[in-house]
Design an enzyme around this catalytic site. Structure first.
Site, mmCIF file in Angstrom:
data_model
loop_
_atom_site.group_PDB
_atom_site.id
_atom_site.type_symbol
_atom_site.label_atom_id
_atom_site.label_comp_id
_atom_site.label_asym_id
_atom_site.label_seq_id
_atom_site.Cartn_x
_atom_site.Cartn_y
_atom_site.Cartn_z
ATOM 1 C CB SER A 8 -0.947 -0.015 1.206
ATOM 2 O OG SER A 8 -0.216 -0.179 2.401
ATOM 3 C CB ALA A 10 3.839 0.971 -6.842
ATOM 4 C CE LYS A 61 6.051 -7.791 7.273
ATOM 5 N NZ LYS A 61 7.379 -7.891 6.644
ATOM 6 C CB SER A 101 9.515 2.558 1.515
ATOM 7 O OG SER A 101 10.128 1.396 1.989
ATOM 8 C CD1 TRP A 135 8.663 5.208 6.190
ATOM 9 C CD2 TRP A 135 9.525 6.694 7.610
ATOM 10 N NE1 TRP A 135 8.192 4.893 7.438
ATOM 11 C CE2 TRP A 135 8.712 5.797 8.335
ATOM 12 C CE3 TRP A 135 10.176 7.722 8.294
ATOM 13 C CZ2 TRP A 135 8.529 5.897 9.704
ATOM 14 C CZ3 TRP A 135 10.001 7.821 9.662
ATOM 15 C CH2 TRP A 135 9.178 6.913 10.351
ATOM 16 N N GLY A 143 12.992 13.438 -0.496
ATOM 17 C CA GLY A 143 13.409 14.316 -1.580
ATOM 18 C C GLY A 143 12.293 14.813 -2.470
ATOM 19 C CD GLU A 182 16.594 14.414 -4.332
ATOM 20 O OE1 GLU A 182 17.072 13.334 -3.970
ATOM 21 O OE2 GLU A 182 15.377 14.636 -4.365
ATOM 22 C CG ASP A 214 7.488 -9.911 3.573
ATOM 23 O OD1 ASP A 214 8.475 -10.515 4.046
ATOM 24 O OD2 ASP A 214 6.875 -9.023 4.185
ATOM 25 C CG HIS A 259 20.511 8.189 0.946
ATOM 26 N ND1 HIS A 259 21.220 9.251 1.460
ATOM 27 C CD2 HIS A 259 19.523 8.715 0.189
ATOM 28 C CE1 HIS A 259 20.659 10.377 1.029
ATOM 29 N NE2 HIS A 259 19.637 10.085 0.249
ATOM 30 N NE ARG A 274 20.492 8.967 -3.636
ATOM 31 C CZ ARG A 274 19.186 8.942 -3.596
ATOM 32 N NH1 ARG A 274 18.548 7.792 -3.555
ATOM 33 N NH2 ARG A 274 18.505 10.045 -3.599
ATOM 34 C CG HIS A 323 17.908 4.981 0.057
ATOM 35 N ND1 HIS A 323 17.054 5.455 1.022
ATOM 36 C CD2 HIS A 323 17.665 5.707 -1.062
ATOM 37 C CE1 HIS A 323 16.314 6.439 0.505
ATOM 38 N NE2 HIS A 323 16.657 6.602 -0.753
ATOM 39 C CD GLU A 360 12.739 -0.252 -2.730
ATOM 40 O OE1 GLU A 360 11.946 0.464 -2.081
ATOM 41 O OE2 GLU A 360 13.871 -0.556 -2.314
ATOM 42 N NE ARG A 394 15.754 4.898 -6.222
ATOM 43 C CZ ARG A 394 15.629 5.993 -5.491
ATOM 44 N NH1 ARG A 394 15.114 7.093 -6.019
ATOM 45 N NH2 ARG A 394 15.990 6.004 -4.229
#
Ligand code: SIN
Length: 567
Positions: A42, A45, A65, A72, A75, A78, A144, A242, A263, A313, A374, A398, A409
């Protein structure tokens, strides 16, 4: 140099005994529900797929889950990269993405991503997302690492992901939502097509309430990456691979899992904890002028790359790691003092609050930082419509490897990919939903990994499969993984054992591929190879050799870039 082979026959090779569980050990399901589309996960994507199916007339189940926003996406700091209104910028965005991807991007997928970027962000705004505005009222744009232009939109200063999550969560009203539901395994038809999934409903403490089956015509994995393969990561605790592991067990192709992006600037709390999820210090802080320095104040990135602190990166993380080793320290510093309190407060409230809570004030002090796991550039091989190697199974975000990230990436391309692939897949499913297939009832004995080994493995993964990979360390790690592999009756069924088994399987795939890839490319950096080797300009695809036994061997092969997607 001649083309490398993937011969697995060497008896002394610890990889020859690399094993994964055939399926997770769990009690038999006691309930079944039937739907058209099952979306697992959820974040950006998964929610974009669900939003795109609203009012389609299709029955949609969304299984996740934890709570809806536990993944992610919320969180992400950027922002979202998308080509600006300047027509040339689509081409520049393509070029920047290809450069960062270090020869392993699929150019057609990158072109599609860049071309669809603006529309995807506009659609998100139409769904209610509020982006930060510049002085002229238009969305503000930042830069970035690896971007040749300011083309990243953001929200709440450095809280873009939280805004994306908030906006998309308002769109799930038409779906049946099952929170705290753990994806155990994908169910299959006799021809190998995926027919839905077996899930465990968890109670608040992670105990198992019941096991059930969701039968679906299309099963969509949107479960994110595998951050917790490593002991230190920017990803939240639910991110234990998972979906990737279930796809592997079901026979899907996993691609380029060795390309795990670290990262460069993750907060290194003074005397604080170094395991689990750690605070990200957004690359956008460097985009606004902060610089990486050592304890004596010497610039770390000056003269290393033309973009200096805004180099891709992988370059920054590798340079930083080498400098830390040279100095015998476990962190460097990000000096953001020149930005001043006003900019830091307005643009980076999350970073400022997180650092201050740990006793570091970025207004007056350099921020201690080090690299941490990351983002997974590899994953379930899929195209930008989410189509995988298995009929009935789709993968977006991801969890997928669509060729847009290659070996590394480009910053802020991940929320974009989730939006684009999620929207594309919704269109595809509206037009061409796979037929329902009967699930095969074939008996599959189950195995598991002892959860006690998880923290040990995660620490060793940082030491030996982290930013800089040493071949001897990788071999030792491969041996450790082989000796701690799945076995029947090894672990009591439950969340801890399931997560340990999934993380072990993905660590095994990652290390196997990292041993084989005898070059340094993108975010796979080996101490015995100075740079990329043309003979290795190829993907490494991993499948299980068989899924009919409690544990199964891995099969890896090279696939040329541009040789076709997952189908
Ligand atoms: C960051 O804010 O530095 C992370 C953005 C990203 O991973 O794309």
């Amino acid at each position: 140099m001649s083309a490398p082979t993937l011969d697995r026959a060497r008896a002394a090779d610890p990889l020859a005994v690399s094993l994964v569980a055939g399926r997770l050990a769990a009690p038999e399901p006691t309930w079944t529900v039937r739907t058209d589309v099952l979306v697992v996960g959820s974040g950006v994507a998964g929610l974009t797929v669900v939003a795109g199916l609203a009012s389609s007339g299709l029955a949609v189940h969304l299984v996740t889950k934890g709570a809806l926003d536990a993944g992610s996406t919320r969180w992400a700091q950027g922002g979202i990269a998308r080509a600006t209104a300047d027509a040339d910028d689509v081409e520049l965005h393509v070029r920047d993405t290809l450069v960062a991807g270090a020869g392993l991007c699929e150019p057609a997928a990158v072109r599609r991503l860049a071309a669809q970027g603006r529309a995807a962000v506009e659609q998100l705004a139409a769904r209610g997302a509020r982006f930060d505005a510049g002085p002229d009222g238009a969305p503000a744009q930042t830069r970035e690492g690896g971007h040749s232009r300011a083309r990243i939109v953001h929200a709440g200063g450095d809280a873009t992901g939280a805004e994306v999550q908030r906006a998309l969560q308002t769109e799930v009203t038409g779906a049946t939502v099952l929170e705290h539901a753990f994806l155990l395994d994908l169910d299959r038809a006799a021809d190998g097509a995926v027919t839905g999934a077996t899930v465990a409903l968890l109670d608040a403490r992670g105990g198992v309430r019941s096991i059930g089956r969701v039968e679906a015509r299309a099963t969509v994995l949107a479960t994110g990456g595998l951050g917790h393969v490593f002991s230190s990561t920017t990803t939240p605790p639910v991110v234990t691979g998972d979906g990737m592991a279930a796809a592997l067990r079901a026979g899907a192709v996993l691609r380029d899992v060795e390309f795990l992006q670290f990262h460069p600037t993750v907060f290194a709390a003074p005397g604080g904890r170094t395991v689990g999820q750690t605070l990200l210090v957004s690359e956008a802080v460097r985009g606004e002028g902060a610089v990486l320095v050592d304890a004596a104040g010497n610039r770390v990135m000056a003269g290393v790359h033309p973009l200096a602190d805004l180099a891709p990166r992988d370059v920054v993380a590798a340079t930083e790691t080498a400098r830390m080793a040279e100095l015998g320290v476990d962190h460097l510093y990000l000096d953001a003092r020149a930005l001043g309190e006003q900019v830091l407060t307005a643009r980076f409230p999350t970073v400022l609050a997180g650092c201050r809570a740990a006793g570091v004030d970025p207004v007056t002090m350099p921020i201690p930082v080090r690299p941490a796991a990351h983002y997974s550039c590899g994953g379930v091989a899929a195209d930008l419509d989410g189509v995988t190697s298995l009929p009935g199974l789709f993968a977006v975000g991801e969890v997928a490897c669509t060729g847009v990230h290659g070996a590394n990436r480009l910053a802020s391309n991940s929320l974009l990919e989730g939006l684009v692939a999620g929207s594309n897949l919704a269109v595809l499913l509206r037009e061409d939903l796979p037929a329902r297939r009967p699930r095969t009832g074939a008996y599959a004995p189950a195995a598991g990994v002892d959860p006690g080994v998880r923290p040990v493995l995660a620490r060793e993964m940082v030491a030996d499969a982290g930013v800089l990979r040493d071949p001897d360390g990788l071999e030792v790690l491969a041996g450790l993984l082989a000796s701690t592999g799945p076995a029947t009756g090894h672990a009591l069924p439950g969340r801890a054992a399931w997560e340990a088994t999934n993380l072990h399987a993905l660590s095994t795939v990652l290390v196997d591929a990292a041993v084989r890839r005898t070059e340094s490319r993108g975010c796979h950096r080996r101490t015995d190879a100075d740079g990329p080797d043309d003979a290795w300009r190829a993907h490494i695809d991993t499948t299980v050799a068989t899924t009919s036994v409690p544990v199964a061997g891995l099969d890896q092969r090279m696939v040329a870039v541009g040789a076709g997607g997952a189908r």
